[in-house]
Structure formats: C-alpha cells, structure tokens
Design an enzyme around this catalytic site. Sequence first.
Site, short mmCIF file in Angstrom:
data_model
loop_
_atom_site.label_atom_id
_atom_site.label_comp_id
_atom_site.label_asym_id
_atom_site.label_seq_id
_atom_site.Cartn_x
_atom_site.Cartn_y
_atom_site.Cartn_z
N ASN A 115 0.86 -1.18 0.00
CA ASN A 115 0.00 0.00 0.00
C ASN A 115 0.90 1.23 0.00
O ASN A 115 1.77 1.36 0.86
CB ASN A 115 -0.89 -0.01 1.26
CG ASN A 115 -1.68 1.27 1.46
OD1 ASN A 115 -2.03 1.60 2.58
ND2 ASN A 115 -1.99 1.99 0.42
N GLY A 116 0.65 2.12 -0.99
CA GLY A 116 1.45 3.35 -1.07
C GLY A 116 2.00 3.53 -2.47
O GLY A 116 1.63 2.80 -3.39
#
Length: 494
Positions: A115-116
């Site tokens: 995530n990111g």
Amino acid sequence: MITDSEKLHEECGVFGVFSQKTVNVASTVYYGLFSLQHRGQEGCGIAINDEGVIKCYKDLGLVNDVFTPMVMKSLGEGNMAVGHVRYGTTGSNDRSNVQPIVVNHIKGRMALAHNGNLVNSAQLREELELEGSIFHTTSDTEVISYVITKERINCPSIEEAVNRAMYKIDGAYSLVVMSPSKLIAARDPRGFRPLCYGKTEDGRYIVASESCALDAVGAKLIRDIRPGEIVVFSEDGVRSIDDHVGLKDSSMCIFEYIYFARPDSKIDGCNVHQARVRAGELLARSHPVDADIVIGVPDSGLDAAVGYARESGIPYGIGFIKNKYIGRTFISPGQSSREDKVKIKLNPIAEVVKGKRVIMIDDSIVRGTTSARIVRLVRDAGAKEVHVRISAPPFVAPCYYGVDIDSKENLIACRNTIPEIAEIIGADSLGYLDIEDVTKLADGSSCKGFCRACFNEEYPTPIPQGNSKNKFEQKIDKSKKKNKGKGETNEELQ
Ligand code: SF4
C-alpha cells in the site's frame, strides 16, 4: 456511469496472517479484506502458504465477487497468508496489476502486498531493466519485489533483504511479505500509510492496514508498526528490526484521518471517528455561522458534522440517505442527466432541511461539480440557506504517495478563491478547516509529524518526475513514438 471521479480514491489495503498450525487462513484473510474494502475496490487477491508452497488467486472485482465459495475451497488450508485490496495509484486497472505479487527467486518463493506509492520507482525500474529484468506488470509493487529478491541473493535471510531494500526504495510503502517460513510487515521510514498488528485468542498473528480488519477477525490490536520498522513473524516468535526507525522525519498522511480510513479504526493510537469529530469542532470555532441545523454528507462528513454541532450548539440532523447498494460504479440504463445519478446515490430528507438555514459538512471539494449538485439537492428540498463547511483545507497540489490526485488542473482551489468557489457551488458561505488546525485533529497520535502536502505543497520527499498513475504505460507509448521511422514497427516494439 457514476465513477466518483470527483472524489479522491482510496489507495490499497494489505492484510497478513501467521499461524503456528495449519488452519483455514484463507477465510481469515477473506474477512480481513472484506473489512478493508473501502481502501480499494478495483481488484483483490489472496496468497496462501501451505508448508512452503504458495498458492495465489487474484482478480478484478470486489472481495465478495472474486472469492466465491468454490475459489475459497480451492485455496485450501495453510499456516500463513497475504491479502490485498487494490485501487491502482500506479499502473492501470489491469488484471496483471492485482496483488499480491508472487515471485519465484533463487532462494525460494515470495508473496508481496503493498500500500502506497514509491517516488523513485521509475528510476529503479530503469536500472533493473538495464540489467535485464523483465517486468510483467506496470505497478511499482513489482519494482519492490525485484529490489528485495535481488538483495536476497547475498543476504542470509528474507528480513535482511527487506531491510537492505528499504535503503533503496523511497516513498510511501506499507508492506506485507510472505516467504516459505516467515511473514514480514514493514512500514516506510516516514510512515505515510498505516500498518498495525494484533493477535487472536487462538494465537494467530494478524497484520493489517487498519485496526478495523483486526476487529473483524477477532484479533486484539497489539500495536502499530512504527515508521521504518520491520516486524518478523516466524516459528521463533515475533522480532522487530528498527534500523530504519528515526532515519527520516515522520510524515503520516493526515488525509487517512479525514477521509480514507474507517471511523472505527485506530491509527497510531488515535481513533479516526474522534479525529473527524475534532475536525468538526475546530471548523465550528474557526468558521461559525448562524444556522438552524448541521447535516453531514455521507459517509466521512457525518462524524465532522457531529463535532460541528456539538461545538456550535446548533442541532445535528440526518440530512441525507445514501443508497447502500449503489457501489462504486453505477451503470445508468438511459441517458439521464448527471444530477439524476447523484440523486440516486444521495437523497436529502426534505422534512429535515425544509425552511431551515442549513450547515452542510463534507470532507473535501475536488473539482466542485459534485458539491454544486449536492448543494442544489439541499436547496431543492426546501433549505432556506446552505452554508458549506469542509473538514479539510483546500486541495492545491497533487499527491505522490498513493492518493489518486495527480493533476492541479482538476483542483478547483487552484484556480479560484474561497468566495469564488462558494459562488460556483451555489453555497451561501463556504469555510475550510484551517491548515494550522489540520494536524490538531490527530491529537493523541503517536506520530510526530504529518504529511499535508496536498494542502500546502510542502512535500516530505523529492518530487518524482513524470509521475502519473499510468507512467509505465506512457513510457511504452513514448518509446514507440520515438522509434517510429527508424525501421521499427509498433509490433516489433511490443
Ligand atoms: Fe496524504 Fe495529501 Fe500527503 Fe498525499 S499529499 S500523503 S493525500 S496528506
């Protein structure tokens, strides 16, 4: 189609489970991902580890649609698993970009969920491609997997490879990595995206983007993974590696509290619902107005509306009913106007707002067109005045850390003053949360610093060049163009 194009899109959600025994880990991940569905609705996947053999199933669609009873049965049992829900912020909405990514490398197999957004993925990818690496996806998660597997060649352990990879990758990443015998959780040194872990009564360790996913599987939150920390779950227990902790100033995304995370989640020790209520209270102090009722735009405007009402002493009312069944993409059967589609999704309760001076709280204004429609709905329902209050400062800049706003042209606050925006959306008055107040809403958070770059353009990292959601697809197109006329056809280049 209602695509929510004027709303900011969630990024991604990650989930992992480690058990000492072989159990039905797939169903644990299923429930975990289901509770993280708000973070990504484009695709999802689960990778199961059964005594070192990694089985993975992933596809485009919602958790409930992708993981049918038959698919769940085929995944079988295991002692570890990794899951992911995706909204793509790098790479197109293509099946190949769905995670987890599973790779075979010289020292075994590995599954990875991320995530990111990295800020140096284009550079790293180019370096790897020049060395002969062949990429199968256009997401930066594959870049991370290559960097880790490359480090693994000369590393005694997978956790050390992750540790070394963290010196190379830069930007926002909350990772869950699964090797044949270990589950590893890692959060980037600035801690942009949340990541926490907990434990169930029967001893399973759970890693998740948000604590609401721990609650969903009956796990107790132990703590957040610290910015820069690596936590390793193995037969030997739980081990923390903190070589990267404190290397960078922390810059947790403040918009997680305002919009992305679920209100029942606790991030870095601060409950999201309470943070939003605080935003409403701060807004009431800085932007008061005489009115009869405070209403919130579902979902994330509701908590701030409670705070505004509490602080101002003006009664809170339920102003809208949101259609729970509409989902992210609503296919209109006819050519009806966009206004109709907004109304299908959101309907004001006339009896609540009729003849009243209404304060309407929302979490953000991106282009302004949706806000204008919502204001009109409230007026059509009989409101005498509509005063709009936004529980965030105006968006003035793109995000490079995993949120889908990458162009200033789309941001109404880049081209207009606040009174002009009020006029455009048809509000009697408009007030935003002050930039000085924005970090106060995360009162009690263990995070020492926050990213507010989309509100003040103070980026905590170097700004990546040529960064857009489809940057890797664009690169392919450019090379086609560049080589045309030099004897190479597009087909050859493909
Ligand atoms: Fe969050 Fe905005 Fe920073 Fe992106 S730029 S990480 S949305 S605060």
